[in-house]
Motif scaffolding. Sequence first.
Motif, PDB file in Angstrom:
ATOM      1  N   LEU A  35       0.711  -1.249  -0.119  1.00 40.49           N
ATOM      2  CA  LEU A  35      -0.043   0.056  -0.067  1.00 40.49           C
ATOM      3  C   LEU A  35       0.982   1.339  -0.139  1.00 40.49           C
ATOM      4  O   LEU A  35       0.525   2.103  -0.763  1.00 40.49           O
ATOM      5  CB  LEU A  35      -0.840  -0.107   1.272  1.00 40.49           C
ATOM      6  N   LYS A  36       1.909   1.270   0.810  1.00 40.20           N
ATOM      7  CA  LYS A  36       2.898   2.425   0.802  1.00 40.20           C
ATOM      8  C   LYS A  36       3.466   2.646  -0.584  1.00 40.20           C
ATOM      9  O   LYS A  36       3.441   3.879  -1.031  1.00 40.20           O
ATOM     10  CB  LYS A  36       3.932   2.107   1.779  1.00 40.20           C
ATOM     11  N   GLN A  37       3.998   1.621  -1.492  1.00 34.09           N
ATOM     12  CA  GLN A  37       4.553   1.747  -2.419  1.00 34.09           C
ATOM     13  C   GLN A  37       3.655   2.261  -3.473  1.00 34.09           C
ATOM     14  O   GLN A  37       3.959   2.985  -4.329  1.00 34.09           O
ATOM     15  CB  GLN A  37       5.200   0.333  -2.993  1.00 34.09           C
ATOM     16  N   PHE A  38       2.527   1.720  -3.531  1.00 34.97           N
ATOM     17  CA  PHE A  38       1.508   2.404  -4.346  1.00 34.97           C
ATOM     18  C   PHE A  38       0.992   3.711  -4.278  1.00 34.97           C
ATOM     19  O   PHE A  38       1.107   4.667  -5.073  1.00 34.97           O
ATOM     20  CB  PHE A  38       0.107   1.461  -4.314  1.00 34.97           C
ATOM     21  N   CYS A  39       0.931   4.110  -2.911  1.00 31.05           N
ATOM     22  CA  CYS A  39       0.673   5.582  -2.695  1.00 31.05           C
ATOM     23  C   CYS A  39       1.626   6.404  -3.130  1.00 31.05           C
ATOM     24  O   CYS A  39       1.438   7.523  -3.538  1.00 31.05           O
ATOM     25  CB  CYS A  39       0.311   5.617  -1.249  1.00 31.05           C
ATOM     26  N   LEU A  44       1.907  11.414  -7.283  1.00 33.06           N
ATOM     27  CA  LEU A  44       1.710  12.636  -8.309  1.00 33.06           C
ATOM     28  C   LEU A  44       0.605  13.047  -9.088  1.00 33.06           C
ATOM     29  O   LEU A  44       0.327  13.934  -9.425  1.00 33.06           O
ATOM     30  CB  LEU A  44       3.133  12.537  -9.357  1.00 33.06           C
ATOM     31  N   HIS A  45      -0.256  11.745  -9.338  1.00 33.46           N
ATOM     32  CA  HIS A  45      -1.361  11.951  -9.853  1.00 33.46           C
ATOM     33  C   HIS A  45      -2.689  12.212  -8.940  1.00 33.46           C
ATOM     34  O   HIS A  45      -3.960  12.240  -9.616  1.00 33.46           O
ATOM     35  CB  HIS A  45      -1.749  10.751 -10.898  1.00 33.46           C
ATOM     36  N   GLU A  46      -2.421  12.542  -7.787  1.00 37.26           N
ATOM     37  CA  GLU A  46      -3.593  12.458  -6.847  1.00 37.26           C
ATOM     38  C   GLU A  46      -3.758  14.115  -6.631  1.00 37.26           C
ATOM     39  O   GLU A  46      -3.032  14.757  -6.020  1.00 37.26           O
ATOM     40  CB  GLU A  46      -3.192  11.833  -5.584  1.00 37.26           C
ATOM     41  N   PRO A  47      -4.856  14.864  -7.094  1.00 38.85           N
ATOM     42  CA  PRO A  47      -5.185  15.998  -6.876  1.00 38.85           C
ATOM     43  C   PRO A  47      -5.317  16.563  -5.558  1.00 38.85           C
ATOM     44  O   PRO A  47      -4.930  17.570  -4.945  1.00 38.85           O
ATOM     45  CB  PRO A  47      -6.431  16.412  -7.795  1.00 38.85           C
ATOM     46  N   LEU A  48      -5.877  15.660  -4.704  1.00 38.58           N
ATOM     47  CA  LEU A  48      -5.932  15.829  -3.407  1.00 38.58           C
ATOM     48  C   LEU A  48      -4.492  16.141  -2.473  1.00 38.58           C
ATOM     49  O   LEU A  48      -4.348  17.080  -1.303  1.00 38.58           O
ATOM     50  CB  LEU A  48      -6.792  14.978  -2.607  1.00 38.58           C
ATOM     51  N   LEU A  49      -3.597  15.529  -2.915  1.00 33.80           N
ATOM     52  CA  LEU A  49      -2.265  15.673  -2.543  1.00 33.80           C
ATOM     53  C   LEU A  49      -1.591  16.821  -3.189  1.00 33.80           C
ATOM     54  O   LEU A  49      -0.684  17.452  -2.162  1.00 33.80           O
ATOM     55  CB  LEU A  49      -1.599  14.361  -2.502  1.00 33.80           C
TER      56      LEU A  49
END
Length: 68
Positions: A35-39, A44-49
């Motif tokens: 899960l950490k690797q996926f996150c 970079l593609h997550e607009p909330l981050l």
Amino acid sequence: MPGSSSMAAMKTVVQHLRLEAGLNCNKVSHAAAHLKQFCLQECLHEPLLNGGSSSTNPFRLQKVCSYL
């Protein structure tokens, strides 16, 4: 038959246990690392981050028609 309902319930339990026995289980540490690797890959593609641009914000309130 008085015992038929309990027999049906036991068959259901046995069927469920067989289903659970066939599942592949992962260790929590392995799942957490995955899960950490996926996150980290997808951040970079997550607009909330990363903030994203305000023009493509899907959470922005839509403008209402002023003619109504």
